[in-house]
Structure formats: structure tokens, C-alpha cells
Design a protein around this motif. Structure first.
Motif, PDB file in Angstrom:
ATOM      1  N   ILE A 218       0.882  -1.165   0.000  1.00  0.00           N
ATOM      2  CA  ILE A 218       0.000   0.000   0.000  1.00  0.00           C
ATOM      3  C   ILE A 218       0.919   1.214   0.000  1.00  0.00           C
ATOM      4  CG2 ILE A 218      -1.814   1.259   1.230  1.00  0.00           C
ATOM      5  CD1 ILE A 218      -2.455  -1.439   2.648  1.00  0.00           C
ATOM      6  N   SER A 219       0.757   2.106  -0.970  1.00  0.00           N
ATOM      7  CA  SER A 219       1.652   3.265  -1.064  1.00  0.00           C
ATOM      8  C   SER A 219       0.850   4.546  -1.247  1.00  0.00           C
ATOM      9  CB  SER A 219       2.640   3.093  -2.223  1.00  0.00           C
ATOM     10  OG  SER A 219       1.949   2.915  -3.446  1.00  0.00           O
ATOM     11  N   ILE A 220       1.349   5.613  -0.648  1.00  0.00           N
ATOM     12  CA  ILE A 220       0.768   6.943  -0.826  1.00  0.00           C
ATOM     13  C   ILE A 220       1.542   7.631  -1.938  1.00  0.00           C
ATOM     14  CG2 ILE A 220       0.357   9.185   0.257  1.00  0.00           C
ATOM     15  CD1 ILE A 220       0.062   7.767   2.912  1.00  0.00           C
ATOM     16  N   THR A 221       0.833   8.155  -2.932  1.00  0.00           N
ATOM     17  CA  THR A 221       1.508   8.684  -4.120  1.00  0.00           C
ATOM     18  C   THR A 221       2.090  10.077  -3.899  1.00  0.00           C
ATOM     19  OG1 THR A 221      -0.616   9.513  -4.923  1.00  0.00           O
ATOM     20  CG2 THR A 221       0.096   7.346  -5.706  1.00  0.00           C
TER      21      THR A 221
ATOM     22  N   GLU B  87       9.344  15.652  -1.222  1.00  0.00           N
ATOM     23  CA  GLU B  87       8.587  14.564  -1.820  1.00  0.00           C
ATOM     24  C   GLU B  87       9.254  13.228  -1.513  1.00  0.00           C
ATOM     25  OE1 GLU B  87       8.433  15.749  -5.941  1.00  0.00           O
ATOM     26  OE2 GLU B  87       6.471  16.687  -5.648  1.00  0.00           O
ATOM     27  N   ILE B  88       8.590  12.413  -0.701  1.00  0.00           N
ATOM     28  CA  ILE B  88       9.170  11.155  -0.243  1.00  0.00           C
ATOM     29  C   ILE B  88       8.157  10.015  -0.425  1.00  0.00           C
ATOM     30  CG2 ILE B  88      10.744  12.225   1.416  1.00  0.00           C
ATOM     31  CD1 ILE B  88       8.715  11.596   3.608  1.00  0.00           C
ATOM     32  N   PRO B  89       8.649   8.776  -0.495  1.00  0.00           N
ATOM     33  CA  PRO B  89       7.734   7.633  -0.593  1.00  0.00           C
ATOM     34  C   PRO B  89       7.147   7.276   0.775  1.00  0.00           C
ATOM     35  CG  PRO B  89      10.004   6.881  -0.577  1.00  0.00           C
ATOM     36  CD  PRO B  89      10.061   8.381  -0.600  1.00  0.00           C
TER      37      PRO B  89
ATOM     38  N   ARG C  54      -2.749  13.631  -1.202  1.00  0.00           N
ATOM     39  CA  ARG C  54      -1.594  14.420  -0.738  1.00  0.00           C
ATOM     40  C   ARG C  54      -1.619  14.395   0.782  1.00  0.00           C
ATOM     41  NH1 ARG C  54       2.090  17.296  -2.979  1.00  0.00           N
ATOM     42  NH2 ARG C  54       1.063  17.193  -5.004  1.00  0.00           N
ATOM     43  N   GLN C  55      -0.576  13.865   1.381  1.00  0.00           N
ATOM     44  CA  GLN C  55      -0.575  13.618   2.818  1.00  0.00           C
ATOM     45  C   GLN C  55       0.782  14.021   3.413  1.00  0.00           C
ATOM     46  OE1 GLN C  55      -3.249  12.292   4.677  1.00  0.00           O
ATOM     47  NE2 GLN C  55      -2.005  12.913   6.412  1.00  0.00           N
TER      48      GLN C  55
END
Length: 437
Positions: A224-227, A416-418, A435-436
């Protein structure tokens, strides 16, 4: 009146070098140390430097001040908040010798040329300044200097800075003021692992679209990844406390370090570990150390090889059957990644310079580490969840032989990081397009 104006004109004509050097030096000092151009502060510094310029011997003090401040110009151009800001001093104290060396290597050449040019101009004006032994003038300037002393100290927040340091040094002694009030959900995991990366921007990961295969493991399992995840700051010292603990919503310069996720995990009955290859400092330091102090166990692996962290995690996994929270703080992709590729080497040849080859190889090393961590967790037969994200990113600046890295707050790549999670029961990969931070 006419005579006064005539004398004033003569003074300016005779001492224009003194006045110019003092004014420019006061503006430079204010900008380098305090950033904001407070009039009373600039006037205090101008008066000080002007007094010093009227004597041949004292002018050497001005020249020494000028030399010192010019050496700080490249750093001030990057920091942009003043070198006497509490945030910058926290960063400086919490930075290792190797990080300082990496930073010095990353200073842009044009910043150094600016500093050199400023020093030449100032040096010429100071050397050309003329003596003035008028006791009345010196007495008057001395009175002005004394009258401006308190506003200078007060408005530049020396007192507040001291109070901030006192607060920071005592905060580890505080007990948390937030507590669990509900029940733990029925679905929970035996082991939680937060892998905290370092200086890793999201577009360096194959999982986030990089054309090089930097993350074959993460792309092979359900994640599960946040873009669009954004770091809290562009350096570890500021980012980690704001990520792991409570920021005062009414004053975002205040971070309640005592109210952190380590304490919540302990209240939930988890045994907590902070395992790092970045140095753990003495108790009254800021940054990641201030959070790690609350863990049940802190382990420092002195060699800056992230693979050496894994045996410590594996040992703790088999110590007992308690539920656990691990924070594993990597050395990761620091600005000089070529030095920390033990066990992997440089596996990419981009044709765009050594730095980029090493940087992408450091991402591959982190991917291998996550693979080995996954294998260790699988072997326990226990449920688990792993969350991986770095503390901040980097921005790349092109040079003749490729790129070099910076943490410039004006560039979004520095933030901007993963943000990636995987666990023992997720079966399908999912990207969360939000966007978090």
C-alpha cells in the motif's frame, strides 16, 4: 545649520569608505545571523562597525568579522533562516562530522564565488577607511551603541533562544500528557516495524515510476503506497520529532516531544525498540534522539552499513513472545551515498555521473534490506506490518559531471518522499492517490 550641513558633507566625503563598509557589514551580519532586517539591530551593528573603523588597529577586527561572516554566506544562502535561529542550531548540534563533510561538498560553486566577491569588496572598503580621533563623535556613537544594546539583544531573540534550549533540554524529563482512552482493535499485529529512511526522494524508486529497477522487491509483493506524501521538514532534526510526536496546532514551532508514538505503543502493551545506524546522542540533544529516549531498548550500530541493523532486529524478534514496535533508522541515501554501498556496490550506470549512479544504488540497497527484513518476519510465523518512509528528500542540481545533492527548502523534491506499507495479510497492491503529510 549651514555649518552643520557643511561639516556633515565633509565627514561623508572624507569617510565614505568607513560608512559604506560599516553599513554593508551590518546588513551582511544581520542577514547571515538573524535573517530579518530589524532596523534597530542594523543600526546597532552599523554603529559598532563604524566605531571600529576609525582606528587602524580596530579595522583589523572589522576585517576579521568580515572574513568570518563571508565564510558563512554559502550556508546562510542555503538555510535562509539565519544561523542564530533555534532550528539551525538544533540541526548543527545534531549533525555528525560526516554529515558536515557531505554538506560542505554539496555547497554550490556560485555561492562560494558570491562570498569571495563580497569579501573582496568589503576588504577594499575596510582597508581604505580613514582614522577619526574626534572624541565627541566617538562618545556620541558609544552612547547610541549602549542605547541600542537592549533592543538588539531582545529583538534578535537571544533570550528566547536560551529559553528554547532550556525547554528542549528538559523535555525528556516530562511524562506524556496524552493517553489511550479506547480499546485496541481486534485486528492487530504481533510485530510493527517502522523503517525510517534517509534523504530519499520518491522519484528514485522504481515503485514510484523511476525507469531503473531500484525496487524490484517492493514491486514483487503486495504493498500500500501513498503517491503524494510530503515530509515534515528538509532535515532529520526537524522532521523526525514532527513526524513521531505531537505538534502544537496553535503554535507549530512547538513540538510536544513527550507525546509520541513510542509512548502510545507502550501503553498499548508493546515492547519498543529504536535501532539505528545514525548516532544516538546525549539526552539533552534534539532530533531523532529525543524520540528514541522513550523506547524500552535503544541499539546503536556504529558502522554506517544498514545491513548491520538486521541482526539486531532478528535477535529482538526471538527474544520473547511480546508484541513489539521497532523503529529502524537507516543511514540510507545520505548526500555522499558512494561511501555506504557495502554489500551492494554501484549497480547502475546512468551515464549521468557517479553521484546519481551511487544514489540509485543506495535505493537498491534499501530495497534489499526491506527484502531481508520481510524474510525475517515471515520466518517467525507471526503477523506483522511494516511501514517505510524517509525523513526527507533531496533536490538535485546539475553540474559538469552530473549532479550533486542539496536539501534546499525552496524545491519540492526536498519534501517529496515515498510512503509504503506491507504486512502479513495484504494480498493486492494499492496506491492511495492523496496528498498527505
Amino acid at each position: 545649520m549651514a555649518k552643520f550641513l557643511s561639516n556633515l558633507k565633509t565627514f561623508f566625503h572624507f569617510h565614505w569608505q568607513n560608512i559604506s563598509a560599516s553599513l554593508l557589514l551590518s546588513l551582511l551580519t544581520q542577514k547571515v545571523l538573524f535573517d530579518g532586517m530589524k532596523p534597530e539591530s542594523v543600526l546597532f551593528l552599523f554603529t559598532l562597525f563604524l566605531i571600529l573603523s576609525f582606528n587602524r588597529f580596530l579595522r583589523y577586527i572589522n576585517l576579521a568579522f568580515c572574513t568570518i561572516f563571508c565564510t558563512f554566506i554559502p550556508t546562510a544562502l542555503l538555510v535562509k533562516t539565519g544561523l542564530f535561529s533555534q532550528d539551525f542550531l538544533s540541526i548543527l548540534i545534531a549533525t555528525s562530522d560526516e554529515e558536515i563533510y557531505s554538506y560542505l561538498k554539496s555547497i554550490p560553486n556560485h555561492h562560494i564565488l558570491i562570498a569571495l566577491g563580497v569579501w573582496i569588496v568589503f576588504g577594499w572598503l575596510i582597508i581604505k577607511s580613514k582614522d577619526n580621533k574626534n572624541r565627541g563623535l566617538l562618545l556620541g556613537l558609544s552612547v547610541i551603541l549602549l542605547l541600542l544594546l537592549y533592543p538588539f539583544i531582545n529583538r534578535n531573540h537571544f533570550i528566547r533562544m536560551y529559553e528554547d534550549w532550556q525547554r528542549v533540554s528538559q523535555i525528556r524529563k516530562k511524562e506524556p500528557t496524552w493517553h489511550m482512552t479506547g480499546k485496541i482493535p481486534v485486528k492487530n499485529y504481533q510485530n510493527y516495524v517502522i523503517v525510517l529512511g534517509e534523504s530519499l526522494r520518491s522519484d528514485a524508486l522504481g515503485l514510484y515510476g523511476n525507469p531503473y529497477k531500484t525496487t524490484p522487491f517492493l514491486e514483487s509483493i503486495p504493498t500500500i503506497s501513498i503517491t503524494n506524501y510530503t515530509s515534515a521538514a528538509v532535515n532529520t532534526t526537524l522532521s523526525v520529532p514532527r513526524t513521531f510526536s505531537l505538534t502544537n496546532p496553535e503554535d507549530r514551532s512547538q513540538v510536544h516531544v513527550e507525546n509520541n508514538i513510542i509512548n502510545i505503543a507502550k501503553e498499548a502493551g508493546l515492547e519498543t525498540y529504536w535501532i539505528t545506524s545514525q548516532r544516538l546522542m546525549k539526552q539533552d540533544d534534539d532530533g531523532a534522539t529525543s524520540i528514541s529516549m522513550y523506547a524500552d531498548y535503544r541499539v546503536f550500530v556504529p558502522e554506517k552499513n544498514d545491513f548491520n541493523l538486521l541482526p539486531e532486529v532478528d535477535k529482538a524478534l526471538h527474544t520473547n513472545l511480546k508484541r513489539k514496535l521497532f523503529v529502524v533508522h537507516l543511514w540510507g541515501s545520505h548526500e555522499d551515498p558512494c561511501k555506504h554501498l557495502e554489500g551492494v556496490g554501484t549497480v547502475f550506470n546512468t551515464g549521468k555521473g557517479k553521484f546519481l549512479d551511487c544514489y540509485l544504488s543506495s535505493v537498491r540497497k534499501t530495497d534489499i534490506l526491506l527484502n531481508r527484513l520481510y524474510d525475517s518476519l515471515q520466518k517467525t510465523g507471526q503477523s506483522y506490518r511494516v511501514v517505510f518512509f524517509p525523513d526527507h528528500g533531496l533536490n538535485f542540481t546539475p553540474v559538469s559531471d552530473g549532479y550533486y545533492a542539496q536539501r534546499n527548502p525552496d524545491f519540492k523534491q526536498s519534501y517529496e518522499i515515498p510512503f509504503i506499507a506491507f504486512d502479513s495479510d495484504t494480498t493486492v497492491s494499492r496506491k492511495v492517490n492523496i496528498r498527505q503529510s
